[in-house]
Scaffold this motif. Sequence first.
Motif, PDB file in Angstrom:
ATOM      1  N   LEU A 195       0.831  -1.206   0.000  1.00  7.65           N
ATOM      2  CA  LEU A 195       0.000   0.000   0.000  1.00  7.65           C
ATOM      3  C   LEU A 195       0.867   1.258   0.000  1.00  7.65           C
ATOM      4  O   LEU A 195       0.499   2.269  -0.587  1.00  7.65           O
ATOM      5  N   HIS A 196       2.028   1.186   0.660  1.00  8.48           N
ATOM      6  CA  HIS A 196       2.987   2.298   0.555  1.00  8.48           C
ATOM      7  C   HIS A 196       3.441   2.457  -0.895  1.00  8.48           C
ATOM      8  O   HIS A 196       3.709   3.569  -1.348  1.00  8.48           O
ATOM      9  N   ARG A 197       3.549   1.330  -1.584  1.00  5.09           N
ATOM     10  CA  ARG A 197       3.962   1.346  -2.998  1.00  5.09           C
ATOM     11  C   ARG A 197       2.800   1.735  -3.913  1.00  5.09           C
ATOM     12  O   ARG A 197       2.962   1.805  -5.121  1.00  5.09           O
ATOM     13  N   ARG A 198       1.629   1.945  -3.318  1.00  2.60           N
ATOM     14  CA  ARG A 198       0.404   2.261  -4.054  1.00  2.60           C
ATOM     15  C   ARG A 198       0.054   1.148  -5.043  1.00  2.60           C
ATOM     16  O   ARG A 198      -0.422   1.390  -6.162  1.00  2.60           O
ATOM     17  N   ASP A 199       0.326  -0.080  -4.618  1.00  2.00           N
ATOM     18  CA  ASP A 199       0.039  -1.243  -5.461  1.00  2.00           C
ATOM     19  C   ASP A 199      -1.019  -2.102  -4.769  1.00  2.00           C
ATOM     20  O   ASP A 199      -0.710  -3.083  -4.090  1.00  2.00           O
ATOM     21  N   TYR A 200      -2.287  -1.713  -4.954  1.00  2.00           N
ATOM     22  CA  TYR A 200      -3.398  -2.429  -4.333  1.00  2.00           C
ATOM     23  C   TYR A 200      -3.466  -3.869  -4.839  1.00  2.00           C
ATOM     24  O   TYR A 200      -3.743  -4.797  -4.078  1.00  2.00           O
ATOM     25  N   VAL A 201      -3.191  -4.068  -6.117  1.00  2.00           N
ATOM     26  CA  VAL A 201      -3.280  -5.402  -6.722  1.00  2.00           C
ATOM     27  C   VAL A 201      -2.299  -6.360  -6.047  1.00  2.00           C
ATOM     28  O   VAL A 201      -2.642  -7.498  -5.717  1.00  2.00           O
ATOM     29  N   ALA A 202      -1.058  -5.898  -5.821  1.00  2.00           N
ATOM     30  CA  ALA A 202      -0.050  -6.747  -5.176  1.00  2.00           C
ATOM     31  C   ALA A 202      -0.442  -7.051  -3.734  1.00  2.00           C
ATOM     32  O   ALA A 202      -0.229  -8.170  -3.243  1.00  2.00           O
ATOM     33  N   ALA A 203      -1.013  -6.058  -3.043  1.00  2.00           N
ATOM     34  CA  ALA A 203      -1.456  -6.257  -1.662  1.00  2.00           C
ATOM     35  C   ALA A 203      -2.548  -7.322  -1.602  1.00  2.00           C
ATOM     36  O   ALA A 203      -2.522  -8.231  -0.754  1.00  2.00           O
ATOM     37  N   ASP A 204      -3.515  -7.214  -2.519  1.00  2.00           N
ATOM     38  CA  ASP A 204      -4.613  -8.182  -2.570  1.00  2.00           C
ATOM     39  C   ASP A 204      -4.094  -9.573  -2.921  1.00  2.00           C
ATOM     40  O   ASP A 204      -4.528 -10.586  -2.356  1.00  2.00           O
TER      41      ASP A 204
END
Length: 275
Positions: A195-204
């Motif tokens: 989420l710090h990386r602004r990568d919601y897809v990777a977080a999910d």
Amino acid sequence: MAQKIYEAHEHIAKAEKYLQTSFMKWKPDYDSAASEYAKAAVAFKNAKQLEPAKEAYLLEAEAHTNNRSYPPAALTDMQRLPEAVQYIEKASMMYVENGTPDTAAMALDRAGKLIEALDLAKAVHLYQQAAGVFENEERLRQAVELIGKASRLLVRQQKFDEAAVSLQKEKNMYKEIENYPTCFKKTIAQVLVHLHRRDYVAADKCVRESYSIPGFSGSEDCVAMEQLLQGYDDQDEEQVSRVCTSPLLKYMDNDVSLPACISPEKKKKSSDANR
């Protein structure tokens, strides 16, 4: 030369005495010990005893670190640390070649601790090197602890791309040694980093992949991450804030700070889409 060596050992003995505690002396005298180690290093150096001199300088640096103070005189000696660390790296290679990898890994770990105050990036490199030595020996429990140190320092430097890779490797190792509860915590750290990386897809994705870990699905860690990501997806700032301020995340034992709940740009896009 013999006299200088004798003097060096005298200073070492005095330093060790300063570090001792007793009924009437509760706290080690790190400042005085550091001074004696410095004198010992100079004496060893003058006697052409380079290995003991290097060791004395490292002990001096440790004393200053434990004292949590770096006076001007100490800073001059602390500047010798990078050179000392180079020697340790060379020595560790020799330890591996001579069939004593444990000693090599422990030396690299120690060097990492010493250099942290001056160079976080170098400390990460040393911890990763030490982890690699243990990993080659199939000692994953020791290796994963060192990777964990590297992960935390990468987060502290806000190198989130590298931290994401390190955390994934860490979680894979914990899974391999069947330490599943720690895998859950690493999943939380991964989500926050992504989420710090602004990568919601990777977080999910990392949450979904963790469903295969025994006990994760339905756990409080899993539920919290599902709620957090759902809040992000729905632009529900209240839900995101509720998860972020829950004890599970608030008191996590890592260096991952909580990212901003919803960015202004994202809010604006969401508002425009609802018109």
